[in-house]
Design a protein around this motif. Structure first.
Motif, PDB file in Angstrom:
ATOM      1  N   GLU A 232       0.839  -1.194   0.000  1.00 17.12           N
ATOM      2  CA  GLU A 232       0.000   0.000   0.000  1.00 17.12           C
ATOM      3  C   GLU A 232       0.875   1.245   0.000  1.00 17.12           C
ATOM      4  O   GLU A 232       2.032   1.221   0.442  1.00 17.12           O
ATOM      5  CB  GLU A 232      -0.920   0.021   1.220  1.00 17.12           C
ATOM      6  N   ALA A 233       0.322   2.326  -0.521  1.00 18.17           N
ATOM      7  CA  ALA A 233       0.995   3.620  -0.492  1.00 18.17           C
ATOM      8  C   ALA A 233       0.762   4.264   0.870  1.00 18.17           C
ATOM      9  O   ALA A 233      -0.374   4.468   1.278  1.00 18.17           O
ATOM     10  CB  ALA A 233       0.454   4.522  -1.601  1.00 18.17           C
ATOM     11  N   VAL A 234       1.855   4.541   1.574  1.00 19.20           N
ATOM     12  CA  VAL A 234       1.791   5.192   2.884  1.00 19.20           C
ATOM     13  C   VAL A 234       2.920   6.219   2.945  1.00 19.20           C
ATOM     14  O   VAL A 234       4.085   5.855   2.779  1.00 19.20           O
ATOM     15  CB  VAL A 234       1.954   4.186   4.049  1.00 19.20           C
ATOM     16  N   TRP A 235       2.568   7.488   3.172  1.00 21.24           N
ATOM     17  CA  TRP A 235       3.590   8.521   3.238  1.00 21.24           C
ATOM     18  C   TRP A 235       4.144   8.593   4.665  1.00 21.24           C
ATOM     19  O   TRP A 235       3.416   8.841   5.613  1.00 21.24           O
ATOM     20  CB  TRP A 235       3.016   9.874   2.841  1.00 21.24           C
ATOM     21  N   VAL A 236       5.461   8.339   4.796  1.00 22.09           N
ATOM     22  CA  VAL A 236       6.125   8.384   6.093  1.00 22.09           C
ATOM     23  C   VAL A 236       7.291   9.367   5.969  1.00 22.09           C
ATOM     24  O   VAL A 236       8.263   9.110   5.247  1.00 22.09           O
ATOM     25  CB  VAL A 236       6.650   6.998   6.513  1.00 22.09           C
ATOM     26  N   ASP A 237       7.183  10.503   6.654  1.00 21.64           N
ATOM     27  CA  ASP A 237       8.185  11.558   6.509  1.00 21.64           C
ATOM     28  C   ASP A 237       9.598  11.056   6.754  1.00 21.64           C
ATOM     29  O   ASP A 237      10.538  11.413   6.022  1.00 21.64           O
ATOM     30  CB  ASP A 237       7.886  12.717   7.469  1.00 21.64           C
ATOM     31  N   GLU A 238       9.794  10.230   7.791  1.00 20.78           N
ATOM     32  CA  GLU A 238      11.131   9.771   8.135  1.00 20.78           C
ATOM     33  C   GLU A 238      11.739   8.928   7.016  1.00 20.78           C
ATOM     34  O   GLU A 238      12.924   9.067   6.678  1.00 20.78           O
ATOM     35  CB  GLU A 238      11.085   8.958   9.430  1.00 20.78           C
ATOM     36  N   VAL A 239      10.930   8.064   6.430  1.00 20.31           N
ATOM     37  CA  VAL A 239      11.400   7.244   5.308  1.00 20.31           C
ATOM     38  C   VAL A 239      11.796   8.115   4.140  1.00 20.31           C
ATOM     39  O   VAL A 239      12.865   7.938   3.526  1.00 20.31           O
ATOM     40  CB  VAL A 239      10.311   6.236   4.900  1.00 20.31           C
ATOM     41  N   VAL A 240      10.951   9.081   3.801  1.00 19.55           N
ATOM     42  CA  VAL A 240      11.199   9.947   2.652  1.00 19.55           C
ATOM     43  C   VAL A 240      12.431  10.817   2.876  1.00 19.55           C
ATOM     44  O   VAL A 240      13.319  10.904   2.019  1.00 19.55           O
ATOM     45  CB  VAL A 240       9.967  10.807   2.357  1.00 19.55           C
ATOM     46  N   GLU A 241      12.504  11.447   4.032  1.00 20.66           N
ATOM     47  CA  GLU A 241      13.617  12.366   4.299  1.00 20.66           C
ATOM     48  C   GLU A 241      14.960  11.649   4.322  1.00 20.66           C
ATOM     49  O   GLU A 241      15.943  12.109   3.718  1.00 20.66           O
ATOM     50  CB  GLU A 241      13.370  13.089   5.619  1.00 20.66           C
ATOM     51  N   GLN A 242      15.027  10.496   4.993  1.00 15.80           N
ATOM     52  CA  GLN A 242      16.307   9.775   5.073  1.00 15.80           C
ATOM     53  C   GLN A 242      16.671   9.172   3.711  1.00 15.80           C
ATOM     54  O   GLN A 242      17.847   9.164   3.321  1.00 15.80           O
ATOM     55  CB  GLN A 242      16.227   8.678   6.143  1.00 15.80           C
ATOM     56  N   GLY A 243      15.675   8.676   2.997  1.00 10.52           N
ATOM     57  CA  GLY A 243      15.952   8.111   1.675  1.00 10.52           C
ATOM     58  C   GLY A 243      16.478   9.133   0.698  1.00 10.52           C
ATOM     59  O   GLY A 243      17.457   8.900  -0.010  1.00 10.52           O
ATOM     60  N   LEU A 244      15.851  10.300   0.667  1.00 10.31           N
ATOM     61  CA  LEU A 244      16.313  11.353  -0.231  1.00 10.31           C
ATOM     62  C   LEU A 244      17.663  11.893   0.180  1.00 10.31           C
ATOM     63  O   LEU A 244      18.484  12.268  -0.671  1.00 10.31           O
ATOM     64  CB  LEU A 244      15.271  12.482  -0.316  1.00 10.31           C
ATOM     65  N   ALA A 245      17.922  11.938   1.484  1.00  4.69           N
ATOM     66  CA  ALA A 245      19.241  12.378   1.944  1.00  4.69           C
ATOM     67  C   ALA A 245      20.321  11.424   1.444  1.00  4.69           C
ATOM     68  O   ALA A 245      21.405  11.863   1.004  1.00  4.69           O
ATOM     69  CB  ALA A 245      19.270  12.455   3.467  1.00  4.69           C
ATOM     70  N   LEU A 246      20.059  10.129   1.474  1.00  4.96           N
ATOM     71  CA  LEU A 246      21.017   9.143   1.003  1.00  4.96           C
ATOM     72  C   LEU A 246      21.214   9.279  -0.502  1.00  4.96           C
ATOM     73  O   LEU A 246      22.349   9.281  -1.013  1.00  4.96           O
ATOM     74  CB  LEU A 246      20.553   7.736   1.342  1.00  4.96           C
TER      75      LEU A 246
END
Length: 247
Positions: A232-246
């Motif tokens: 399922e699509a679930v927006w999780v800020d921590e996942v997005v922020e850390q992933g984009l930082a990497l």
């Protein structure tokens, strides 16, 4: 719209790319090295059987050169799995301007795909990663995972993404089997299949995120370490922020 090429259409992501492009009005050429590829059955696709990009790389590149020369304008080419992506990226200079490439060059792609490189960069950036070692040990406890730093060859050899080891004997055996693929040993983070989150993104050359997807698995096969069957699509800020930082 100009013709688009979708490479590796044996699974649902290739079929989804064909459908999205076809419904948008783009003629689609679907290429795959397996006669029974799922995408070959789509009404939107013109099916072309190609050589295996791993075992017949030279013939595969020749096939793409011929295909590109047939078309009036350079088509965007969308490889949906690493085997096709890597073959195209490695031989991009030979293919030249016959295609439009929506992915970076091999100098960027090669290290990105290395799990060892991913772990090292995440540590440098302060992003949490599982405890990871280069050789079998009892220090991480059990169970642990043996993962390949080179995932493409490992998946072809063993039809799985990692080995789950419950004892030191299993760990030693799995590590030796995986040794040709530069294995790592990682602690197993507890949690069910529904605790596995994913970030999907498309970045511009300067690192701007043009498209972002955040989701999680609900069920995978086999359980624990496998392929997502329901998600399922679930927006999780921590996942997005850390992933984009990497990235």
């Amino acid at each position: 719209m100009r013709t688009a090429v979708v490479a590796d259409v044996g699974w649902v992501n290739g079929l989804a790319a064909i459908r999205s492009l076809g419904r948008a009005g783009a003629p689609v050429i679907a290429i795959d090295h397996r006669r029974g590829a799922l995408g070959f059955h789509s009404r939107y696709a013109e099916a072309r059987l190609c050589p295996d990009p791993v075992s017949e790389t030279g013939a595969y590149v020749d096939f793409l050169r011929t295909l590109g020369d047939e078309l009036d304008a350079p088509p965007p080419i969308f490889p949906t799995h690493d085997e096709h992506l890597n073959a195209i990226a490695r031989h991009r200079d030979e293919l030249g301007e016959r295609f439009l490439y929506p992915f970076p060059g091999w100098d960027v792609l090669e290290p990105i795909q290395s799990k060892r490189h991913q772990v090292e960069r995440a540590r440098e950036l302060g992003i949490p990663v599982p405890r990871t070692v280069d050789e079998p040990t009892d220090e991480l406890g059990f169970p642990v995972l043996v993962k390949p730093s080179d995932p493409t060859g490992f998946r072809r050899a063993f039809r799985r993404q990692a080995f789950r080891c419950a004892t030191r004997a299993e760990l030693d055996d799995a590590f030796e089997r995986a040794r040709p693929h530069d294995p790592l040993v990682q602690e197993l983070i507890p949690g069910g299949d529904d605790a596995l989150y994913t970030l999907g993104s498309y970045l511009s050359r300067d690192g701007e995120a043009l498209g972002v997807f955040s989701g999680r698995k609900l069920r995978q096969t086999p359980p624990g370490v496998g392929t997502c069957r329901v998600g399922e699509a679930v927006w999780v800020d921590e996942v997005v922020e850390q992933g984009l930082a990497l990235l």
